[in-house]
Structure formats: structure tokens, C-alpha cells
Write a protein that holds these residues in place. Structure first.
Motif, short mmCIF file in Angstrom:
data_model
loop_
_atom_site.label_atom_id
_atom_site.label_comp_id
_atom_site.label_asym_id
_atom_site.label_seq_id
_atom_site.Cartn_x
_atom_site.Cartn_y
_atom_site.Cartn_z
N UNK A 24 7.68 42.22 30.58
CA UNK A 24 5.92 42.57 30.27
C UNK A 24 5.07 41.62 31.28
N UNK A 25 4.12 42.28 31.49
CA UNK A 25 3.29 41.51 32.66
C UNK A 25 2.78 40.44 32.12
N UNK A 26 1.91 39.45 32.79
CA UNK A 26 1.27 38.37 32.32
C UNK A 26 0.08 38.78 31.17
N UNK A 27 -0.47 39.74 31.53
CA UNK A 27 -1.52 40.25 30.39
C UNK A 27 -0.61 40.68 29.11
N UNK A 28 0.30 41.35 29.30
CA UNK A 28 1.22 41.71 28.16
C UNK A 28 1.69 40.84 27.20
N UNK A 29 2.24 39.57 28.05
CA UNK A 29 2.80 38.44 27.34
C UNK A 29 1.69 37.79 26.31
N UNK A 30 0.37 37.63 27.16
CA UNK A 30 -0.57 37.10 26.30
C UNK A 30 -1.02 37.88 25.29
N UNK A 31 -0.98 39.24 25.23
CA UNK A 31 -1.35 40.19 24.10
C UNK A 31 -0.31 40.13 23.12
N UNK A 32 0.85 39.92 23.37
CA UNK A 32 2.01 39.77 22.34
C UNK A 32 1.65 38.54 21.36
N UNK A 33 1.18 37.45 21.92
CA UNK A 33 1.06 36.25 21.22
C UNK A 33 -0.36 36.75 20.34
N UNK A 34 -1.13 37.51 20.77
CA UNK A 34 -2.45 37.78 19.92
C UNK A 34 -1.89 38.85 18.71
N UNK A 84 -6.18 42.29 21.90
CA UNK A 84 -7.40 42.17 22.58
C UNK A 84 -7.32 42.28 23.91
N UNK A 85 -7.38 43.10 24.84
CA UNK A 85 -7.18 43.17 26.13
C UNK A 85 -8.18 42.20 26.88
N UNK A 86 -9.38 42.36 26.54
CA UNK A 86 -10.50 41.87 27.29
C UNK A 86 -10.23 40.22 27.20
N UNK A 87 -9.84 39.94 25.66
CA UNK A 87 -9.94 38.33 25.40
C UNK A 87 -8.58 38.07 25.91
N UNK A 88 -7.47 38.82 26.11
CA UNK A 88 -6.46 38.05 26.77
C UNK A 88 -6.84 38.18 28.45
N UNK A 89 -7.30 38.96 29.01
CA UNK A 89 -8.12 39.03 30.25
C UNK A 89 -8.77 37.65 30.58
#
Length: 239
Positions: free
Chosen positions: A99-109, A116-121
Motif C-alpha cells: 500500500x502507498x503512504x496515503x493508503x496506509x494512513x487511510x487503513x487506520x481511518x 477520507x482521502x483528503x483528511x489522510x492527505x
């Protein structure tokens, strides 16, 4: 500035067979405090962190988080408390490799609420990783991976961040970047509990809890800590 108690431990022990990994620990951690936990290997640091992080329960004693008894909770209840209130950062990054950096953060969400992609970004931007959002872990340095871990830990806006040797795999420059992020969090009122062998990292805390043989040996303020270990301690390792 630290305020009212967020954690209250009274006589907390964790026994595995005949071994007391943590024995009769009593400690109050103030809301908004930066607390460092130090001690040699096998002193009980990880056991204490696991109990504070709702990943384990004590064999005996009481522990309160914001006045709520953690020692009476089951695994499911502890998991809910952990997701809602606690951010975890580890020495080993535990990023999902494909998973990309963004997707790793979104997994936690996902485990907390809804992705929420914008929140993760925004979380990645906050730790200086916005430009690396589409990169896989293998495409990032150790320092960059750890910053993604910080973003992941912060995505649920935790009141407490627990970090276990967060700079242990980092060079000096990346260690300073992570410490700067921690200072920002502390200034915003986040409670930080950092387990470390590194005296430079330990000295950032307002207090240091020194564990030996599963027991709290000392709890010292930063200035007292410097006097106890000598000025050279900030450049070396705390055993």
C-alpha cells in the motif's frame, strides 16, 4: 502545559508464569505531559506501554484512563478505547508493504471511522510527506516511513500518543525531524509517552520514568534527570 491526570496507575503488576514483567507500578500521568520511559532491556518498558496502550491488561492493580477503569475491560472494549483515544508509533514501522503512504494512513481511518482521502492527505502534509503520498514503503527512507507512521497515528486525533523507540532506526537528521513533530504535538496539548534508550530523546520529556527489574526505580523531572546522569548523558545512551 500538563493538566489533570489522564492516566492513574495503582499497584499495577503483570505476571507471566513466575515472572513479574511489571511489579506494583503506581504512577500518575498528567494530561498534556511529555513522559519518557527508560530502562535496560527486560526492565518492563514494553509491558508498561502495552498496558497503557490497551494492548494488555494487568494481572493485578488498577489503571484509569480519563477516570475509566481499563483493568476491568475486555479485549473488544479495549480495542474501541485504543482506536478512539490512542495513537501508536513503533520502532518497526509496520506499514503494509503493497500500500502507498496515503493508503496506509487511510487503513487506520477505516478502523476508526470512515476513510477520507483528503483528511489522510492533510495528515501526510502535516508531517512533510504530502509529496510522497503515492510511494510504497520500499520507495521511502526509514525517516520517511516513520513520518508516515506518525501521520497514521494522528489520523484519529488521539488524546494520547504512545511511541516505542520511535527513533531507534533513524539517523540523527531524521531523529530530529520526528522530535520536532513530537514537540508540535506536545505544544498542541497531546499527551506523549515515549519509550526510549536514547538519552537525547529521553531528555525531551518533562519527566522520566526509570524502570529496573520490572519496578519503577525513579521518576525525575528533566532538570533533575540531567543532574543525575550528567551533562554528557544527552549525547549518549541511558542504560
Amino acid at each position: 502545559m500538563a493538566g489533570n491526570a489522564i492516566y492513574e496507575l495503582s499497584g499495577v503488576s503483570r505476571v507471566y508464569g513466575d515472572v513479574a514483567a511489571l511489579a506494583e507500578a503506581s504512577l500518575t500521568i498528567r494530561q498534556g505531559e511529555w513522559l519518557s520511559v527508560v530502562g535496560p532491556s527486560g526492565s518492563g518498558k514494553t509491558t508498561l506501554m502495552n498496558i497503557l496502550g490497551c494492548m494488555d491488561t494487568p494481572t493485578s492493580g488498577t489503571i484509569l484512563l480519563d477516570g475509566e477503569r481499563l483493568d476491568r475491560q475486555g479485549e473488544r472494549e479495549l480495542a474501541v478505547i485504543r482506536r478512539r483515544r490512542i495513537g501508536l508509533i513503533f520502532q518497526k514501522f509496520h506499514l503494509i508493504k503493497h500500500l502507498t503512504a496515503l493508503e496506509n494512513v487511510m487503513v487506520a481511518q477505516y478502523y476508526h471511522s470512515m476513510p477520507d482521502e483528503n483528511e489522510a492527505r492533510e495528515a501526510l502534509e502535516r508531517v512533510g510527506m504530502g509529496a510522497r503520498a503515492g510511494h510504497l514503503p520500499r520507495q521511502m527512507s526509514g525517516g520517511e516511513q516513520q513520518r508516515v507512521c506518525v501521520a497514521r497515528a494522528l489520523i484519529n486525533s488521539p488524546s494520547v500518543v504512545l511511541a516505542d523507540e520511535p527513533t531507534g532506526n533513524l539517523d540523527e537528521a531524521n531523529e530530529q525531524i520526528v522530535l520536532d513533530l513530537f514537540h508540535q504535538l506536545h505544544d498542541e496539548g497531546t499527551t506523549l509517552i515515549v519509550v526510549t534508550h536514547d538519552a537525547t530523546v529521553a531528555a525531551q520529556g518533562q519527566r522520566q520514568v526509570i524502570l529496573r527489574h520490572g519496578r519503577i526505580d525513579q521518576v525525575v523531572e528533566t532538570d533533575d534527570y540531567r543532574r543525575a546522569f550528567g551533562a554528557a548523558a544527552v549525547d549518549g545512551q541511558v542504560a
